[in-house]
Design an enzyme around this catalytic site. Sequence first.
Site, PDB file in Angstrom:
ATOM      1  N   LYS A   1      69.542 111.375   4.917  1.00 21.68           N
ATOM      2  CA  LYS A   1      70.584 110.570   4.270  1.00 21.68           C
ATOM      3  C   LYS A   1      70.842 111.031   2.851  1.00 21.68           C
ATOM      4  O   LYS A   1      71.983 111.091   2.404  1.00 21.68           O
ATOM      5  CB  LYS A   1      70.197 109.085   4.253  1.00 21.68           C
ATOM      6  CG  LYS A   1      70.314 108.426   5.620  1.00 21.68           C
ATOM      7  CD  LYS A   1      70.153 106.922   5.520  1.00 21.68           C
ATOM      8  CE  LYS A   1      70.178 106.283   6.898  1.00 21.68           C
ATOM      9  NZ  LYS A   1      69.910 104.851   6.856  1.00 21.68           N
TER      10      LYS A   1
ATOM     11  N   LYS B   1      73.877 110.486  19.793  1.00 17.96           N
ATOM     12  CA  LYS B   1      73.688 109.078  20.112  1.00 17.96           C
ATOM     13  C   LYS B   1      74.925 108.290  19.673  1.00 17.96           C
ATOM     14  O   LYS B   1      75.517 108.589  18.635  1.00 17.96           O
ATOM     15  CB  LYS B   1      72.456 108.621  19.317  1.00 17.96           C
ATOM     16  CG  LYS B   1      71.949 107.250  19.626  1.00 17.96           C
ATOM     17  CD  LYS B   1      70.633 107.028  18.878  1.00 17.96           C
ATOM     18  CE  LYS B   1      70.489 105.573  18.491  1.00 17.96           C
ATOM     19  NZ  LYS B   1      69.252 105.269  17.766  1.00 17.96           N
TER      20      LYS B   1
ATOM     21  N   LYS C   1      77.772 103.748  14.954  1.00 14.27           N
ATOM     22  CA  LYS C   1      78.952 103.275  14.245  1.00 14.27           C
ATOM     23  C   LYS C   1      79.447 104.319  13.230  1.00 14.27           C
ATOM     24  O   LYS C   1      80.599 104.281  12.815  1.00 14.27           O
ATOM     25  CB  LYS C   1      78.672 101.947  13.551  1.00 14.27           C
ATOM     26  CG  LYS C   1      77.613 102.052  12.461  1.00 14.27           C
ATOM     27  CD  LYS C   1      77.785 100.970  11.463  1.00 14.27           C
ATOM     28  CE  LYS C   1      76.922 101.148  10.236  1.00 14.27           C
ATOM     29  NZ  LYS C   1      75.849 102.113  10.230  1.00 14.27           N
TER      30      LYS C   1
END
Length: 333
Positions: free
Chosen positions: A115, A198, A201
Amino acid sequence: MTAQPRVLSGIQPTAGSFQLGNYLGAVRHWVDLQETHDAFYCVVDLHSITVEQKPDELRRNTLLAYAQLLAAGVDPHRSTLFVQSHVPEHTQLGWVMQCITGYGEASRMTQFKDKSARGGADHSSVGLFTYPILQAADILVYQADGVPVGEDQRQHLELTRDLAQRFNSRYGATFTVPKPLIVSDTAKILDLQDPTAKMSKSLPNGAVFLLDDPKVITKRIKSAVTDSETEVRFDPATKPGVSNLLTVLAALTGREPAVVAADYDGRGYGALKADAAEAVVGFAAPYAASVAELVGDPAELQRTMRVGADKARAVAAVTVATAYERLGLVDLG
Ligand code: TRP
């Protein structure tokens, strides 16, 4: 009654609607676990603020997440369903856990590395860095035996176990060392546009948002990427797109994907997509109606949240008091 093993899990309120992967890969199992476990489930709003959120959106998304867990079948009488920020013991124990975590140990968390690499170090908050330590506190503060999570959370669970063991060996047995209950890979729902990833969102084009209009949901599923063959066969390695649709349909109809595949002998992908779309809409439409009803009565939703927070605090406060005492923090008596 003999005590049932305890589970705890959490979900972030970062999108307005859960996507199909959240439901089939996680929340559905939470609902099942209520039968056999003393279940604690929380909407982890404090984890969401590790990245900047718009206050009005966060508030709305937290209420929507809570309502969606209810609509999906989490029963607030049987389980403890609450919002993380309503239970201050999470951050209290979070600080204690930060103080026994090595800096290097925290630096090895791959989700943080991924991230922060995307956003740049100056854009990553210290909260994002310590995110896994707060997660450890979420779990340990309830003395959970098991933690239902996806494969991507395995490293955070390892850290949680290490911290529990470290505290116990330094200060005496205090925490249950929890086991990960990893949801098997076969239940993993993949992105409809890129079935090697996967469903998430953060890839909105390939996700099915359960609160979307049925027309939008149907269109999403009908435009799922498949392959250039015509045979419907459950073969995740060579036919990921078709297998993903089979997994979805199988999960929603309580069957095995390979068994479902046999229904489409000689019928092709169109029939499979139509049935998968119908099954998803068949679940999503009443789910969305129930969510709308729940958020339409904020006072009642608040009452339910308060009951959950009170039940959670009753457990969490005991753990924090014990941990503080073991550490040598002075008690007011
Ligand atoms: N990190 C988890 C996720 O992204 C969410 C989470 C926060 C969690 N606290 C938790 C999961 C405690 C299980 C237990 O999915």
